[in-house]
Write a protein that holds these residues in place. Structure first.
Motif, short mmCIF file in Angstrom:
data_model
loop_
_atom_site.label_atom_id
_atom_site.label_comp_id
_atom_site.label_asym_id
_atom_site.label_seq_id
_atom_site.Cartn_x
_atom_site.Cartn_y
_atom_site.Cartn_z
N SER A 289 35.82 36.05 20.19
CA SER A 289 34.97 35.84 21.36
C SER A 289 35.81 35.61 22.61
CB SER A 289 34.01 34.67 21.13
OG SER A 289 34.74 33.48 20.89
N HIS A 290 35.22 35.92 23.75
CA HIS A 290 35.87 35.74 25.04
C HIS A 290 35.76 34.29 25.48
CE1 HIS A 290 35.53 35.86 29.58
NE2 HIS A 290 36.72 36.38 29.39
N ILE A 291 36.86 33.72 25.99
CA ILE A 291 36.87 32.32 26.43
C ILE A 291 36.71 32.22 27.94
CG2 ILE A 291 38.21 30.20 26.54
CD1 ILE A 291 39.69 31.11 24.02
N TYR A 292 37.61 32.90 28.67
CA TYR A 292 37.59 32.79 30.14
C TYR A 292 38.43 33.91 30.73
CZ TYR A 292 37.63 30.72 34.80
OH TYR A 292 37.45 30.51 36.14
N SER A 293 38.11 34.30 31.98
CA SER A 293 38.88 35.32 32.69
C SER A 293 39.11 34.91 34.13
CB SER A 293 38.15 36.67 32.67
OG SER A 293 38.25 37.28 31.40
N PHE A 294 40.34 35.09 34.58
CA PHE A 294 40.67 35.02 36.00
C PHE A 294 40.55 36.44 36.53
CE2 PHE A 294 42.89 31.56 33.97
CZ PHE A 294 42.84 30.51 34.87
N THR A 295 39.68 36.67 37.50
CA THR A 295 39.46 38.01 38.02
C THR A 295 39.78 38.07 39.51
OG1 THR A 295 37.12 37.53 38.50
CG2 THR A 295 37.62 38.44 36.32
#
Length: 327
Positions: A289-295
Motif C-alpha cells: 500500500s501507498h504511505i505518502y508522496s511528496f509531489t
C-alpha cells in the motif's frame, strides 16, 4: 442401473458448472436476469416480501456496479506510465466503497430468495477479491520495476553508526568509531547516505525496519549541510523523509509535517523517486500500500538515499536498518 445413475449425475453436474460459468462471466446480464426472475416470483407472494427483496437487490446491484467500475479504473491505471497521475488517484482508489454485509441479510417471508442471494453474495465476494488483487498490482508493482542496488557509504556515516561489511545494514552503537575526518561525513546527525546518487530518471529501493522504535528514511540532496548540529528534515532543507518516533508515531516530514495513521506497524518500506516529475513516494511493502508522496518538488542536486537508524536507546532500538533485495 448404477451406470445410468452415474451418467445422470455427471450430466446434472455439467449443467450446474455451465450455469455457474455463465453467471460469473457476464456480470451485468447475470444480475439483470436474477433480478427479473426474482421480481416475477415475488409478484405471486406477499407485498412486504416483494418490497424488501427488491430494495435489497437494487442496493446490492449498485454495489457490484461500483466495484466493477473501480476495478476497471485500476486496470487502466496498471497500464499507465504516468506515475504522478497514479499516485494522485491512489488515495481515492485505495478506499473501498462502503458495502453492506450481505451474509447477515434475511428475508422475513416464505419467498424462496435464498438461491438468488447466495449467487449475488458469491458474486460480490469474487469482485472484492478481484478489487484487492488490482489494488495490490497497481502502484507498488509499477515502481518496483525501477529497483536499484543501494549500498551504504562509510565515508558519510556518523562516527556512532555501525555499518555491515556488505554495506546493507546500519545501526547505532554506544561507542564512537575511530573514523577519519571527511567532508562528506555527518558529524552531528546520526545519519548515513548511500554510495549511489541520482540526478535523473526513476529509482526505487526497500528497507527493512522491523523491530525498531525510531528511524528516518528517504532521500537527501547532495548539498545538505552534514556538519550542522540540529538538522531539519524538510524539503526546504533538502530532505524528503518519512520517520518513526516512539515506536508507533509515523510522520511525513513535509512543509508542514504530516502525521500518518497506519493500520499496521511497518516492517519494510519502499522508497521511489521520479526525478523529472519531482516525486518522492513511500510504500508499505508488506501490505503493498501507498504511505505518502511528496509531489511537485524541484530537484537540481543529485539525490542520495538517506538513512538514520535512530539512537540505540539502551538496546530498545538496536535492530539495524537493512537494505533488502526487491522481490
Amino acid at each position: 442401473m448404477n451406470l445410468i445413475i452415474i451418467l445422470i449425475y455427471q450430466k446434472n453436474r455439467e449443467k450446474e458448472k455451465s450455469s455457474s460459468v455463465e453467471l460469473f462471466t457476464d456480470l451485468i446480464r447475470s444480475i439483470e436476469r436474477c433480478q427479473s426472475d426474482q421480481l416475477k416470483m415475488m409478484e405471486e407472494q406477499q407485498k412486504a416480501a416483494e418490497k424488501q427483496a427488491e430494495d435489497l437487490i437494487k442496493e446490492l446491484y449498485q454495489e457490484i456496479i461500483e466495484l466493477k467500475r473501480r476495478i476497471t479504473e485500476l486496470e487502466q491505471l496498471s497500464h499507465t506510465d504516468d506515475h504522478l497521475h497514479l499516485i494522485q488517484m491512489s488515495s481515492s482508489l485505495n478506499t473501498r466503497p462502503h458495502t453492506k454485509n450481505w451474509t447477515e441479510i434475511r428475508i422475513d417471508s416464505d419467498v424462496n430468495v435464498n438461491t438468488l442471494f447466495i449467487a449475488l453474495t458469491q458474486l460480490k465476494k469474487t469482485l472484492d477479491e478481484t478489487l484487492d488483487e488490482k489494488l495490490s498490482q497497481t502502484g507498488l508493482k509499477f515502481v518496483q520495476k525501477f529497483a536499484v542496488d543501494v549500498t551504504l557509504d562509510p565515508d558519510t556515516a556518523h562516527p556512532y553508526l555501525i555499518l555491515s561489511d556488505d554495506g546493507k545494514q546500519v545501526s547505532h552503537g554506544d561507542i564512537k568509531q575511530n573514523v577519519p575526518e571527511n567532508p562528506k561525513r555527518f558529524d552531528e546527525d546520526c545519519s548515513v547516505l548511500a554510495k549511489q546518487g541520482f540526478s535523473s530518471g526513476r529509482f526505487y529501493y526497500e528497507v527493512q525496519v522491523k523491530g525498531k522504535t525510531e528511524w528516518d528514511l528517504g532521500v537527501a540532496r547532495e548539498s545538505v549541510d552534514r556538519k550542522k548540529e540540529d538538522i531539519t528534515l524538510s524539503p526546504e532543507d533538502g530532505y524528503w523523509t518519512v520517520i518513526l518516533r516512539n515506536e508507533n508515531e509515523y510522520e511525513a516530514c513535509d512543509d508542514p509535517s504530516v502525521s500518518l495513521s497506519l493500520s499496521v506497524k511497518l516492517e519494510k518500506v519502499g522508497v521511489f523517486v521520479d526525478y523529472e516529475e519531482g516525486l518522492v513516494s513511500f510504500y508499505d511493502v508488506g501490505s503493498r500500500s501507498h504511505i505518502y508522496s511528496f509531489t511537485g518538488q524541484t530537484f537540481t542536486d543529485k539525490l542520495y538515499p538517506y538513512f538514520c537508524p535512530g539512537l540505540n536507546d539502551k538496546g530498545k532500538n538496536s535492530n539495524p536498518l537493512i537494505i533488502t533485495p526487491v522481490r
